[in-house]
Scaffold this active site. Structure first.
Site, short mmCIF file in Angstrom:
data_model
loop_
_atom_site.label_atom_id
_atom_site.label_comp_id
_atom_site.label_asym_id
_atom_site.label_seq_id
_atom_site.Cartn_x
_atom_site.Cartn_y
_atom_site.Cartn_z
CE LYS A 78 65.20 92.37 89.00
NZ LYS A 78 66.34 91.92 89.43
CB SER A 153 68.80 93.10 86.63
OG SER A 153 68.60 92.25 87.80
CB SER A 177 70.31 92.66 90.41
OG SER A 177 71.13 92.16 89.15
#
Lengths: 485, 96
Positions: A78, A153, A177
Site C-alpha cells: 500500500k 482504504s 481498511s
C-alpha cells in the site's frame, strides 16, 4: 496454473525444489499486471526494475541455500508505507512527488527476508475512505465486477490480490481498511493486534488505531506474512517488546472444543440477507467441526461509528498538521506570507474527505467542545473495550460479518459521508479496542460477489484467528475462487 | 438544529490552516452539521467516572538509552524540500 496464481507456500516449495525461479515468478506477475492493470488500476506506481533485480538476488540467495519463506515472493505494498527511493503518495496530491529517504520497518523486514517488492498500491487519500474512490490518482475497480468498488482504504492491495497481480500484499487498517476490502475482493486479510507490527515509516492517520497487516491467498500464507511483519521495533514506541511466536504452527490446528461468541448486536437489521446466510453457513460448518457457539452481547456496539468518527479525525487533524509545504510535499506557488502558504498548500493539496475529517477533528479538539466530543468518545471507547473483555471471558473468538453489504457500486456513496462511514460498522470496534481481526472468504452472492466472515480474538491471539480461518478453508475453500477478467 | 455555524466553520478552518471557497464553506457547514448531529447518540451513554481511553494497549512510556544513533544526512533530509537555501528550508516571509 500460472505462477502468479499460486500461494506463497506453493511457490516456496517450487523454488526449493528448483522447479521455478524467482525471476520467472516476478516475470509472470508483471505479465499479469500488463494484461489486466488497465481494467483494475490497483497500483499507483510499479517498481519493475528494482523488482527484477530483487528477484535475481533472491535466486542467488536460494542457490546459496539461504532462503526464507518469502525469498523471491512478489509482494504489493500500500502506498502509505515509505519505500526508500520510490514515490510514496498516500493517494494524495500533497505527497505526489514525495520520495522517502528511508524504508519503513516492514519494508526493510520484507526485503531482509528476500521478498520482491513489485509496486505501491492505490488507496483512499491518507487511508480515509471505504472504497478507494478517494485517491487523487483515480479509483480502483473490483476485479469481481468492474462497476463496483474494491472496498478501502487498502482497495488497491485487495484488488491486486483478487486479480492475481501479486502473491501477497500489505495493507493498513485503522477502522477496517484491510478486512473490509479483503471481504469485498474475496481474499484473506488480517489486522494484527495494536503494537504487534512496527509502524515506523507508516504515514500516520490515527495513531491510536493504525495497524499494518497482510493480505494473503490463504491462512498459511497469512501466517508466513505475519512472521515477517511482527516483532518489536525500538523505532516505534508503541511497538510491544515481546517475542512473536512462529505463526506457521497455527494453521492446520483444530478448533475443536473452542467456544466462539456471536455478538448479537452484529446480527441486526440492515444486513444483506445473503451475508447473514453466508455467516450462518460458517457457524454451521464450524459446529460440525466441534466448535461451540454462544450468543454474547457487546452492548456499546451501536456507538462505535460515532466514537470512531470523533477519535480518528481528531488524531488525523493532529497528524496531518505536518503537511505545511515547508519540508516536503506540495507547496502552493506565489503565497504572500507563511500562513497564506500553509493554507493554500493544504487547500490545493488535500482532497475533500481529508479536509472534512481535519475539520471534524479540529472541531472535536477545540476549546469548548473537547469534553463533549473527544473526551466523551474516549470514555465510551473504554466501555467498548470492557464489553470485549467481558465477552472474551467465555469465548476463544468472536464471529461477525465483515460488512453489511457486498461491494457497492462506484459512486453510490460518494455524496453521503455518513452512509460511507456506516459501511465500516462491523470492523471499527476491533481498532478501538486494539484487538486482532481477520476476514476470510465465506461465500458469494447470487450475482457472484465475494462475502467475508470476520473473526476477532484477544490481544496477541492472532494464532487463534489463523487456526479458525484454516479450519474453515479446509471445509469450504472459497478463497480458491478467482474472478474471470 | 444547528450544531455549527458558517462562522464557526471559518474559525475551525483557520485553526486547521485550511481555507475554503464560499461554496465549500456552505457545503462543509451542512455536512459537519449532519455529522455532529449523528455524534449526539453518545449523549445517551452514562460515562460518569469512566476514564478516557487514550491507547489501545496499556503501556508505560518507552524509554531508550540516550545514545547517538544514525540519522538522516542533511542532503537526504532536504531532498524533498519545495524550496531550499544552502542547508536550510526556505519559506515565504513570516511577517507581512
Amino acid at each position: 496454473m500460472n505462477l502468479n496464481e499460486l500461494t506463497i507456500h506453493e511457490l516456496r516449495d517450487k523454488l526449493a525444489a528448483g522447479e521455478t525461479t524467482a525471476l520467472a515468478i516476478a516475470e509472470a506477475v508483471f505479465r499479469r499486471i500488463d494484461a489486466v492493470e488497465s481494467k483494475i488500476h490497483a497500483f499507483i506506481s510499479l517498481m519493475r526494475e528494482s523488482a527484477l533485480e530483487e528477484a535475481a538476488a533472491a535466486d542467488r540467495r536460494i542457490a546459496a541455500g539461504d532462503a526464507t519463506d518469502l525469498t523471491g515472493i512478489p509482494i504489493a505494498v500500500k502506498d502509505v508505507l515509505c519505500t526508500k527511493g520510490s514515490p510514496t503518495t498516500c493517494g494524495s496530491r500533497i505527497l505526489e512527488n514525495f520520495v522517502p529517504p528511508y524504508d519503513a520497518t516492514v519494508i526493510a523486514k520484507l526485503k531482509a527476508a528476500g521478498a520482491v517488492i513489485i509496486g505501491k498500491t492505490n488507496m483512499d487519500e491518507f487511508a480515509m475512505g471505504s472504497s478507494t474512490e478517494r485517491s487523487a490518482f483515480g479509483l480502483t475497480r473490483n476485479p469481481w465486477d468492474l462497476e463496483r468498488i474494491p472496498g478501502g482504504s487498502s482497495g488497491g492491495s485487495a484488488a491486486a490480490m483478487a486479480a492475481d497481480e501479486c502473491i501477497a500484499a500489505i495493507g493498513t487498517d485503522t477502522g477496517g481498511s484491510i478486512r473490509q476490502p479483503a471481504s469485498l475482493c474475496g481474499v484473506v486479510g488480517l489486522k494484527p493486534t495494536y503494537g504487534l507490527v512496527s509502524r515506523y515509516g507508516l504515514v500516520a492517520f490515527a495513531s491510536s488505531l493504525d495497524q499494518i497487516g497482510p493480505f494473503a491467498k490463504d491462512a498459511e500464507d497469512c501466517a508466513i506474512m505475519l512472521n515477517a511483519l511482527a516483532g518489536h521495533d525500538p523505532k516505534d514506541s508503541t511497538s510491544v517488546p515481546a517475542e512473536a511466536p512462529d505463526y506457521r504452527m497455527f494453521p492446520g490446528r483444530e478448533a475443536k472444543g473452542w467456544t466462539v461468541g456471536i455478538p448479537k448486536e452484529y446480527f441486526v437489521e440492515g444486513i444483506d440477507p445473503e451475508i447473514s446466510a453466508a455467516v450462518n453457513g460458517v457457524i454451521a460448518t464450524l459446529e460440525r467441526l466441534g466448535v461451540a457457539f454462544r450468543e454474547v452481547s457487546l452492548p456499546r456496539t451501536k456507538y462505535c461509528v460515532a466514537v470512531y468518527y470523533i477519535i480518528a479525525p481528531s488524531e488525523a487533524s493532529s497528524n496531518l498538521a505536518r503537511y505545511d509545504g515547508v519540508r516536503y510535499g506540495f507547496r502552493s506557488a506565489g503565497s504572500r506570507n507563511l500562513i497564506d502558504m500553509f493554507k493554500q498548500s493544504r487547500l490545493e493539496g488535500f482532497g475533500s474527505e481529508v479536509k472534512r475529517r481535519i475539520m471534524i477533528g479540529t472541531y472535536s479538539l477545540s476549546a469548548g467542545y473537547y469534553d463533549a466530543y473527544y473526551k466523551k468518545a474516549s470514555q465510551v471507547r473504554t466501555l467498548m473495550r470492557q464489553d470485549f473483555d467481558e465477552a472474551f471471558k467465555t469465548c476463544d473468538a468472536l464471529v461477525t460479518p465483515v460488512t453489511p453489504t457486498p461491494a457497492f457500486r462506484i459512486g453510490e456513496k460518494m455524496d453521503d459521508p455518513i452512509q460511507m462511514y456506516l459501511s465500516d460498522i462491523f470492523t471499527l470496534s476491533t481498532n478501538l479496542a486494539g484487538l486482532p481481526g481477520i476476514s476470510v472468504p465465506c461465500g458469494y452472492t447470487t450475482t457472484g460477489l465475494p462475502i467475508g466472515v470476520q473473526f476477532m480474538a484477544r490481544h496477541f491471539d492472532e494464532g487463534k484467528l489463523l487456526t479458525i480461518a484454516s479450519a474453515l478453508e479446509r471445509e469450504t475453500p472459497f478463497e480458491k475462487r478467482r474472478p474471470a477478467l | 438544529m444547528v450544531k455549527i455555524t458558517r462562522q464557526e466553520v471559518e474559525y475551525v478552518a483557520h485553526l486547521a490552516r485550511l481555507d475554503f471557497t464560499d461554496d465549500e464553506k456552505n457545503r462543509f457547514t451542512a455536512q459537519l452539521n449532519d455529522i455532529l448531529m449523528y455524534m449526539d447518540v453518545l449523549n445517551a451513554v452514562d460515562t460518569t467516572g469512566v476514564e478516557p481511553m487514550t491507547h489501545a494497549i496499556a503501556r508505560t512510556n518507552a524509554f531508550r538509552e540516550d545514545i547517538v544513533c544514525e540519522s538522516l544526512e542533511t542532503e537526504a533530509a532536504l531532498a524533498n524540500a519545495p524550496e531550499r537555501q544552502g542547508p536550510y528550508f526556505r519559506v515565504p516571509k513570516v511577517i507581512d
